[in-house]
Design a protein around this motif. Sequence first.
Motif, PDB file in Angstrom:
ATOM      1  N   GLN A  16       0.827  -1.205   0.000  1.00 23.20           N
ATOM      2  CA  GLN A  16       0.000   0.000   0.000  1.00 23.20           C
ATOM      3  C   GLN A  16       0.865   1.260   0.000  1.00 23.20           C
ATOM      4  OE1 GLN A  16      -3.009   0.255  -0.612  1.00 23.20           O
ATOM      5  NE2 GLN A  16      -3.366   2.401  -0.138  1.00 23.20           N
ATOM      6  N   MET A  17       1.876   1.260   0.844  1.00 26.45           N
ATOM      7  CA  MET A  17       2.778   2.412   0.905  1.00 26.45           C
ATOM      8  C   MET A  17       3.514   2.618  -0.422  1.00 26.45           C
ATOM      9  SD  MET A  17       4.476   2.070   4.718  1.00 26.45           S
ATOM     10  CE  MET A  17       5.566   3.496   4.500  1.00 26.45           C
ATOM     11  N   ALA A  18       3.739   1.529  -1.113  1.00 27.19           N
ATOM     12  CA  ALA A  18       4.488   1.609  -2.378  1.00 27.19           C
ATOM     13  C   ALA A  18       3.696   2.336  -3.461  1.00 27.19           C
ATOM     14  CB  ALA A  18       4.864   0.206  -2.847  1.00 27.19           C
ATOM     15  N   LYS A  19       2.426   2.526  -3.177  1.00 27.28           N
ATOM     16  CA  LYS A  19       1.573   3.218  -4.144  1.00 27.28           C
ATOM     17  C   LYS A  19       2.169   4.593  -4.477  1.00 27.28           C
ATOM     18  CE  LYS A  19      -3.333   4.371  -4.755  1.00 27.28           C
ATOM     19  NZ  LYS A  19      -4.659   4.301  -4.095  1.00 27.28           N
ATOM     20  N   ASN A  20       2.551   5.319  -3.428  1.00 27.08           N
ATOM     21  CA  ASN A  20       3.265   6.583  -3.616  1.00 27.08           C
ATOM     22  C   ASN A  20       4.555   6.507  -2.821  1.00 27.08           C
ATOM     23  OD1 ASN A  20       1.179   7.953  -5.145  1.00 27.08           O
ATOM     24  ND2 ASN A  20       0.018   7.957  -3.214  1.00 27.08           N
ATOM     25  N   GLU A  21       5.594   6.214  -3.521  1.00 24.64           N
ATOM     26  CA  GLU A  21       6.853   5.865  -2.865  1.00 24.64           C
ATOM     27  C   GLU A  21       7.336   6.916  -1.882  1.00 24.64           C
ATOM     28  OE1 GLU A  21       9.878   4.626  -5.541  1.00 24.64           O
ATOM     29  OE2 GLU A  21      11.315   4.229  -3.937  1.00 24.64           O
ATOM     30  N   LYS A  22       7.130   8.198  -2.194  1.00 28.34           N
ATOM     31  CA  LYS A  22       7.696   9.255  -1.374  1.00 28.34           C
ATOM     32  C   LYS A  22       6.804   9.714  -0.232  1.00 28.34           C
ATOM     33  CE  LYS A  22      11.432   9.475  -3.811  1.00 28.34           C
ATOM     34  NZ  LYS A  22      12.621   8.803  -3.250  1.00 28.34           N
ATOM     35  N   GLU A  23       5.548   9.344  -0.281  1.00 31.32           N
ATOM     36  CA  GLU A  23       4.586   9.843   0.702  1.00 31.32           C
ATOM     37  C   GLU A  23       4.902   9.377   2.124  1.00 31.32           C
ATOM     38  OE1 GLU A  23       0.599   9.382  -0.677  1.00 31.32           O
ATOM     39  OE2 GLU A  23      -0.282   9.697   1.314  1.00 31.32           O
ATOM     40  N   LEU A  24       4.545  10.238   3.073  1.00 33.64           N
ATOM     41  CA  LEU A  24       4.682   9.900   4.482  1.00 33.64           C
ATOM     42  C   LEU A  24       3.328   9.398   4.975  1.00 33.64           C
ATOM     43  CD1 LEU A  24       6.904  10.195   6.718  1.00 33.64           C
ATOM     44  CD2 LEU A  24       5.729  12.301   7.391  1.00 33.64           C
ATOM     45  N   TYR A  25       3.300   8.153   5.445  1.00 32.46           N
ATOM     46  CA  TYR A  25       2.039   7.549   5.877  1.00 32.46           C
ATOM     47  C   TYR A  25       1.994   7.428   7.392  1.00 32.46           C
ATOM     48  CZ  TYR A  25       1.526   5.916   1.016  1.00 32.46           C
ATOM     49  OH  TYR A  25       1.403   5.835  -0.335  1.00 32.46           O
ATOM     50  N   SER A  26       0.877   7.785   7.980  1.00 31.18           N
ATOM     51  CA  SER A  26       0.696   7.544   9.414  1.00 31.18           C
ATOM     52  C   SER A  26       0.039   6.176   9.597  1.00 31.18           C
ATOM     53  CB  SER A  26      -0.191   8.614  10.034  1.00 31.18           C
ATOM     54  OG  SER A  26      -1.534   8.431   9.656  1.00 31.18           O
ATOM     55  N   ALA A  27       0.228   5.610  10.784  1.00 30.13           N
ATOM     56  CA  ALA A  27      -0.345   4.304  11.074  1.00 30.13           C
ATOM     57  C   ALA A  27      -1.864   4.362  10.934  1.00 30.13           C
ATOM     58  CB  ALA A  27       0.046   3.864  12.485  1.00 30.13           C
ATOM     59  N   GLN A  28      -2.444   5.433  11.431  1.00 24.26           N
ATOM     60  CA  GLN A  28      -3.899   5.572  11.382  1.00 24.26           C
ATOM     61  C   GLN A  28      -4.407   5.563   9.937  1.00 24.26           C
ATOM     62  OE1 GLN A  28      -5.838   9.237  12.946  1.00 24.26           O
ATOM     63  NE2 GLN A  28      -6.252   7.967  14.736  1.00 24.26           N
ATOM     64  N   GLN A  29      -3.718   6.314   9.109  1.00 26.03           N
ATOM     65  CA  GLN A  29      -4.087   6.377   7.699  1.00 26.03           C
ATOM     66  C   GLN A  29      -4.012   4.996   7.046  1.00 26.03           C
ATOM     67  OE1 GLN A  29      -1.438   8.958   5.632  1.00 26.03           O
ATOM     68  NE2 GLN A  29      -2.312   8.604   3.591  1.00 26.03           N
ATOM     69  N   LEU A  30      -2.910   4.309   7.299  1.00 26.25           N
ATOM     70  CA  LEU A  30      -2.733   2.980   6.726  1.00 26.25           C
ATOM     71  C   LEU A  30      -3.786   2.010   7.247  1.00 26.25           C
ATOM     72  CD1 LEU A  30       1.140   2.816   6.826  1.00 26.25           C
ATOM     73  CD2 LEU A  30      -0.277   2.749   4.763  1.00 26.25           C
ATOM     74  N   HIS A  31      -4.088   2.164   8.527  1.00 23.04           N
ATOM     75  CA  HIS A  31      -5.107   1.293   9.120  1.00 23.04           C
ATOM     76  C   HIS A  31      -6.440   1.440   8.400  1.00 23.04           C
ATOM     77  CE1 HIS A  31      -7.909  -0.510  11.895  1.00 23.04           C
ATOM     78  NE2 HIS A  31      -8.475   0.650  12.114  1.00 23.04           N
ATOM     79  N   LYS A  32      -6.732   2.657   7.961  1.00 24.00           N
ATOM     80  CA  LYS A  32      -8.003   2.866   7.261  1.00 24.00           C
ATOM     81  C   LYS A  32      -7.979   2.245   5.875  1.00 24.00           C
ATOM     82  CE  LYS A  32      -9.128   7.153   9.677  1.00 24.00           C
ATOM     83  NZ  LYS A  32      -8.547   8.517   9.715  1.00 24.00           N
ATOM     84  N   GLU A  33      -6.785   2.195   5.292  1.00 25.49           N
ATOM     85  CA  GLU A  33      -6.694   1.717   3.909  1.00 25.49           C
ATOM     86  C   GLU A  33      -6.601   0.200   3.788  1.00 25.49           C
ATOM     87  OE1 GLU A  33      -4.561   5.718   2.086  1.00 25.49           O
ATOM     88  OE2 GLU A  33      -3.318   4.053   2.745  1.00 25.49           O
ATOM     89  N   ILE A  34      -5.890  -0.412   4.711  1.00 24.76           N
ATOM     90  CA  ILE A  34      -5.795  -1.874   4.671  1.00 24.76           C
ATOM     91  C   ILE A  34      -6.421  -2.416   5.938  1.00 24.76           C
ATOM     92  CG2 ILE A  34      -3.714  -1.851   3.279  1.00 24.76           C
ATOM     93  CD1 ILE A  34      -2.158  -2.355   5.851  1.00 24.76           C
ATOM     94  N   ASP A  35      -6.675  -3.693   5.971  1.00 24.14           N
ATOM     95  CA  ASP A  35      -7.430  -4.255   7.087  1.00 24.14           C
ATOM     96  C   ASP A  35      -6.512  -4.947   8.096  1.00 24.14           C
ATOM     97  OD1 ASP A  35      -9.641  -4.888   8.564  1.00 24.14           O
ATOM     98  OD2 ASP A  35     -10.060  -6.728   7.453  1.00 24.14           O
ATOM     99  N   VAL A  36      -5.825  -4.141   8.891  1.00 25.51           N
ATOM    100  CA  VAL A  36      -4.935  -4.663   9.922  1.00 25.51           C
ATOM    101  C   VAL A  36      -5.240  -3.907  11.219  1.00 25.51           C
ATOM    102  CG1 VAL A  36      -2.522  -4.960  10.613  1.00 25.51           C
ATOM    103  CG2 VAL A  36      -3.131  -5.076   8.198  1.00 25.51           C
ATOM    104  N   PRO A  37      -5.371  -4.627  12.344  1.00 21.96           N
ATOM    105  CA  PRO A  37      -5.675  -3.979  13.627  1.00 21.96           C
ATOM    106  C   PRO A  37      -4.707  -2.840  13.907  1.00 21.96           C
ATOM    107  CG  PRO A  37      -5.711  -6.358  13.876  1.00 21.96           C
ATOM    108  CD  PRO A  37      -5.221  -6.088  12.496  1.00 21.96           C
TER     109      PRO A  37
END
Lengths: 136, 136
Positions: A16-37
């Motif tokens: 998912q993060m590889a979608k935009n290689e340079k972007e800074l992702y927060s855990a919360q944001q990633l949690h919303k995008e993929i299904d991981v506790p």
Amino acid sequence: MNLSKTSKYAFRVLGQMAKNEKELYSAQQLHKEIDVPERYLRRLLTDLSKYGFIKSIQGRQGGFAFARDISKIFLIEIVVAIDGLDSIDGCILGYDSCAFDHACPMHNIWEETKRKVIETLTKTSLKDIQNAGLKL
Amino acid sequence: MNLSKTSKYAFRVLGQMAKNEKELYSAQQLHKEIDVPERYLRRLLTDLSKYGFIKSIQGRQGGFAFARDISKIFLIEIVVAIDGLDSIDGCILGYDSCAFDHACPMHNIWEETKRKVIETLTKTSLKDIQNAGLKL
DNA sequence: ATTAAATGCCACTTGCATGTAGTATTTTAC
DNA sequence: GTAAAATACTACATGCAAGTGGCATTTAAT
Ligand code: SF4
Ligand code: SF4
């Protein structure tokens, strides 16, 4: 021949993060995008940064970004870091250490398949799985 | 992509029994030959007989023998019986159900490898692994 | 008949991966 | 400088596969 749930989670996150290689992702944001506790994901992200795949930036507006070129991060590295190579490469009969001088019948039969698995994980980079692992 | 320890135990036991296809093996005897906890092995053997791979003969001088021709018992059947097909065939990213209309990047990359694994398990019979899984 | 040697059943224990919670620390916005 | 939003650390809880234990049942040897 085992791939832990955690490794699968790592594939999702990093894909998912590889979608935009340079972007800074927060855990919360990633949690919303993929299904991981969420809490588990946070710990995983911290671990992944310790392994050197990503780097963490603390504080408000912080998050995670890749520490290396995603075309040079291969899936096998992720699996090895999380599960260890033996989870893939270990004896297919589950023996910890094998004392056969000559390989048992199962060994040769499985060898080629094992090689294929390792080869695929070795040649596939995060670049190749960009955008894999979106939430359903 | 998971093969439980129990399935690996099953490979050992049945591989060992395949050494002499017609012989009647007791749990105790098999325990001495391969490295599987005795009580756990007994339960496994009972299960394997319920799955129809072997038959059990009760009472003194009892034991286990193959219920079918070992050249027609394929490893995939054993894995499916014990772990279920999803343990091998399931989503490599760990999703229970995938709702992608079109496969995600990871899917196609893994497809060929998965096929190889399933093919190997499907074409390998107990006859092919006779005598595999001896104790160290 | 009695005993011994085997499997069958069921409940419990253990170990480990997975998941959760609380709190400390870091950094930015205001 | 204070609050807010993020990661870091550490300990605890949960769930499930793996392993153990007790006893019933079956059958053969004696
Ligand atoms: S020779 Fe057989 S027992 Fe030894 S590592 Fe290979 S598969 Fe396992
Ligand atoms: S398309 Fe992607 S998410 Fe869906 S089953 Fe295949 S690998 Fe899993």
